[in-house]
Structure formats: C-alpha cells, structure tokens
Design a protein around this motif. Structure first.
Motif, PDB file in Angstrom:
ATOM      1  N   ALA A  10      30.844  95.285  34.618  1.00  0.00           N
ATOM      2  CA  ALA A  10      31.950  94.727  33.830  1.00  0.00           C
ATOM      3  C   ALA A  10      32.138  93.239  34.135  1.00  0.00           C
ATOM      4  O   ALA A  10      32.388  92.439  33.229  1.00  0.00           O
ATOM      5  CB  ALA A  10      33.238  95.493  34.115  1.00  0.00           C
ATOM      6  N   GLU A  11      31.989  92.865  35.408  1.00  0.00           N
ATOM      7  CA  GLU A  11      32.071  91.443  35.764  1.00  0.00           C
ATOM      8  C   GLU A  11      30.908  90.665  35.163  1.00  0.00           C
ATOM      9  O   GLU A  11      31.060  89.507  34.759  1.00  0.00           O
ATOM     10  CB  GLU A  11      32.081  91.264  37.282  1.00  0.00           C
ATOM     11  N   PHE A  12      29.744  91.301  35.139  1.00  0.00           N
ATOM     12  CA  PHE A  12      28.584  90.659  34.527  1.00  0.00           C
ATOM     13  C   PHE A  12      28.840  90.382  33.046  1.00  0.00           C
ATOM     14  O   PHE A  12      28.569  89.297  32.552  1.00  0.00           O
ATOM     15  CB  PHE A  12      27.342  91.545  34.693  1.00  0.00           C
ATOM     16  N   LEU A  13      29.384  91.369  32.339  1.00  0.00           N
ATOM     17  CA  LEU A  13      29.679  91.181  30.921  1.00  0.00           C
ATOM     18  C   LEU A  13      30.771  90.143  30.708  1.00  0.00           C
ATOM     19  O   LEU A  13      30.738  89.396  29.728  1.00  0.00           O
ATOM     20  CB  LEU A  13      30.090  92.516  30.291  1.00  0.00           C
ATOM     21  N   ALA A  14      31.748  90.075  31.615  1.00  0.00           N
ATOM     22  CA  ALA A  14      32.852  89.120  31.482  1.00  0.00           C
ATOM     23  C   ALA A  14      32.408  87.695  31.788  1.00  0.00           C
ATOM     24  O   ALA A  14      32.998  86.736  31.301  1.00  0.00           O
ATOM     25  CB  ALA A  14      33.997  89.523  32.398  1.00  0.00           C
ATOM     26  N   MET A  15      31.366  87.544  32.587  1.00  0.00           N
ATOM     27  CA  MET A  15      30.812  86.227  32.952  1.00  0.00           C
ATOM     28  C   MET A  15      31.903  85.265  33.436  1.00  0.00           C
ATOM     29  O   MET A  15      31.962  84.100  33.024  1.00  0.00           O
ATOM     30  CB  MET A  15      30.070  85.592  31.773  1.00  0.00           C
ATOM     31  N   GLY A  16      32.755  85.764  34.302  1.00  0.00           N
ATOM     32  CA  GLY A  16      33.789  84.906  34.879  1.00  0.00           C
ATOM     33  C   GLY A  16      34.793  84.400  33.857  1.00  0.00           C
ATOM     34  O   GLY A  16      35.325  83.300  33.989  1.00  0.00           O
ATOM     35  N   GLY A  17      35.057  85.193  32.831  1.00  0.00           N
ATOM     36  CA  GLY A  17      36.018  84.788  31.802  1.00  0.00           C
ATOM     37  C   GLY A  17      35.371  84.065  30.626  1.00  0.00           C
ATOM     38  O   GLY A  17      36.040  83.743  29.654  1.00  0.00           O
ATOM     39  N   HIS A  18      34.070  83.809  30.694  1.00  0.00           N
ATOM     40  CA  HIS A  18      33.369  83.101  29.624  1.00  0.00           C
ATOM     41  C   HIS A  18      32.427  84.027  28.858  1.00  0.00           C
ATOM     42  O   HIS A  18      31.578  83.562  28.094  1.00  0.00           O
ATOM     43  CB  HIS A  18      32.557  81.938  30.197  1.00  0.00           C
ATOM     44  N   GLY A  19      32.560  85.316  29.045  1.00  0.00           N
ATOM     45  CA  GLY A  19      31.657  86.300  28.442  1.00  0.00           C
ATOM     46  C   GLY A  19      31.582  86.223  26.933  1.00  0.00           C
ATOM     47  O   GLY A  19      30.503  86.336  26.358  1.00  0.00           O
ATOM     48  N   PHE A  20      32.714  86.015  26.281  1.00  0.00           N
ATOM     49  CA  PHE A  20      32.717  85.939  24.820  1.00  0.00           C
ATOM     50  C   PHE A  20      31.789  84.835  24.338  1.00  0.00           C
ATOM     51  O   PHE A  20      30.960  85.043  23.455  1.00  0.00           O
ATOM     52  CB  PHE A  20      34.142  85.719  24.300  1.00  0.00           C
ATOM     53  N   TYR A  21      31.896  83.653  24.936  1.00  0.00           N
ATOM     54  CA  TYR A  21      31.087  82.512  24.511  1.00  0.00           C
ATOM     55  C   TYR A  21      29.621  82.695  24.901  1.00  0.00           C
ATOM     56  O   TYR A  21      28.715  82.349  24.140  1.00  0.00           O
ATOM     57  CB  TYR A  21      31.639  81.220  25.111  1.00  0.00           C
ATOM     58  N   VAL A  22      29.385  83.247  26.087  1.00  0.00           N
ATOM     59  CA  VAL A  22      28.011  83.465  26.553  1.00  0.00           C
ATOM     60  C   VAL A  22      27.306  84.450  25.642  1.00  0.00           C
ATOM     61  O   VAL A  22      26.203  84.182  25.142  1.00  0.00           O
ATOM     62  CB  VAL A  22      28.001  83.956  28.012  1.00  0.00           C
ATOM     63  N   TRP A  23      27.906  85.610  25.410  1.00  0.00           N
ATOM     64  CA  TRP A  23      27.249  86.645  24.617  1.00  0.00           C
ATOM     65  C   TRP A  23      27.188  86.290  23.139  1.00  0.00           C
ATOM     66  O   TRP A  23      26.249  86.670  22.445  1.00  0.00           O
ATOM     67  CB  TRP A  23      27.911  88.001  24.853  1.00  0.00           C
ATOM     68  N   LEU A  24      28.158  85.519  22.663  1.00  0.00           N
ATOM     69  CA  LEU A  24      28.090  85.019  21.294  1.00  0.00           C
ATOM     70  C   LEU A  24      26.899  84.065  21.140  1.00  0.00           C
ATOM     71  O   LEU A  24      26.161  84.121  20.150  1.00  0.00           O
ATOM     72  CB  LEU A  24      29.391  84.310  20.913  1.00  0.00           C
ATOM     73  N   SER A  25      26.673  83.222  22.129  1.00  0.00           N
ATOM     74  CA  SER A  25      25.535  82.304  22.104  1.00  0.00           C
ATOM     75  C   SER A  25      24.215  83.063  22.173  1.00  0.00           C
ATOM     76  O   SER A  25      23.258  82.723  21.468  1.00  0.00           O
ATOM     77  CB  SER A  25      25.607  81.323  23.271  1.00  0.00           C
ATOM     78  N   VAL A  26      24.153  84.086  23.005  1.00  0.00           N
ATOM     79  CA  VAL A  26      22.935  84.899  23.106  1.00  0.00           C
ATOM     80  C   VAL A  26      22.668  85.593  21.774  1.00  0.00           C
ATOM     81  O   VAL A  26      21.530  85.588  21.276  1.00  0.00           O
ATOM     82  CB  VAL A  26      23.065  85.923  24.257  1.00  0.00           C
ATOM     83  N   ALA A  27      23.689  86.174  21.174  1.00  0.00           N
ATOM     84  CA  ALA A  27      23.523  86.864  19.893  1.00  0.00           C
ATOM     85  C   ALA A  27      23.080  85.897  18.799  1.00  0.00           C
ATOM     86  O   ALA A  27      22.189  86.210  18.001  1.00  0.00           O
ATOM     87  CB  ALA A  27      24.821  87.556  19.492  1.00  0.00           C
ATOM     88  N   LEU A  28      23.680  84.715  18.776  1.00  0.00           N
ATOM     89  CA  LEU A  28      23.311  83.716  17.779  1.00  0.00           C
ATOM     90  C   LEU A  28      21.860  83.274  17.961  1.00  0.00           C
ATOM     91  O   LEU A  28      21.114  83.133  16.980  1.00  0.00           O
ATOM     92  CB  LEU A  28      24.251  82.515  17.862  1.00  0.00           C
ATOM     93  N   ALA A  29      21.431  83.078  19.192  1.00  0.00           N
ATOM     94  CA  ALA A  29      20.045  82.689  19.455  1.00  0.00           C
ATOM     95  C   ALA A  29      19.080  83.778  18.996  1.00  0.00           C
ATOM     96  O   ALA A  29      18.045  83.486  18.381  1.00  0.00           O
ATOM     97  CB  ALA A  29      19.858  82.394  20.939  1.00  0.00           C
ATOM     98  N   ILE A  30      19.411  85.026  19.261  1.00  0.00           N
ATOM     99  CA  ILE A  30      18.551  86.136  18.839  1.00  0.00           C
ATOM    100  C   ILE A  30      18.487  86.210  17.318  1.00  0.00           C
ATOM    101  O   ILE A  30      17.410  86.397  16.734  1.00  0.00           O
ATOM    102  CB  ILE A  30      19.039  87.462  19.446  1.00  0.00           C
ATOM    103  N   ILE A  31      19.618  86.032  16.648  1.00  0.00           N
ATOM    104  CA  ILE A  31      19.647  86.059  15.183  1.00  0.00           C
ATOM    105  C   ILE A  31      18.795  84.937  14.606  1.00  0.00           C
ATOM    106  O   ILE A  31      18.034  85.143  13.646  1.00  0.00           O
ATOM    107  CB  ILE A  31      21.101  85.987  14.671  1.00  0.00           C
TER     108      ILE A  31
END
Length: 81
Positions: A10-31
């Motif tokens: 869960a901490e990994f997914l949260a990325m220290g409170g920046h999880g939304f931006y991190v995973w959004l960037s990863v998803a955008l790069a994959i797309i």
C-alpha cells in the motif's frame, strides 16, 4: 542485504503521497507507447498495400517469372503476419 524502500504494498502504491501522479504518468507512458506501436502497424499495412498496388499496376500478365512478379510474390509472403 538491502532494505526495502516501502514497508508495505500500500505504501508502494501511495508513493509517499505522490502515487496518483506517479501512476498516472506510468499509465500515460504505456498508452503512448502502445499507441505508437498501433500507428506503426497501421502505417506498415498501408505502405505494403500501396506497394502491392504499384507492383500489380506495373506487372505485365504475359511475362511470367519477371522481376516484378517475383517482387509481388515476396510482398504477399511478407504480409502474412
């Protein structure tokens, strides 16, 4: 032995409170990468279709075994994917 950076998944997914931006960037790069691959495939199919049409326009039916006929056969064999 290295210590893990995150205590839980869960901490990994949260990325220290920046999880939304991190995973959004990863998803955008994959797309973007998948979109580029799709567009490349479409462009390849269009190019091969245009090349095949040019070769067929130039092919003369009374000259079997000509270089043009061989090239057309190679193009047809190359599009089996």
């Amino acid at each position: 032995m290295p210590t893990p950076s995150f205590a839980s998944f869960a901490e990994f997914l949260a990325m220290g409170g920046h999880g939304f931006y991190v995973w959004l960037s990863v998803a955008l790069a994959i797309i973007i990468v998948l979109g580029n691959l799709l567009l490349l495939r479409i462009a390849r199919q269009r190019f091969l279709a245009a090349a095949r049409a040019r070769i067929e326009r130039r092919a003369e039916p009374d000259q079997e075994g000509s270089v043009v006929d061989s090239a057309a056969a190679l193009l047809k064999a190359g599009t089996s994917s």
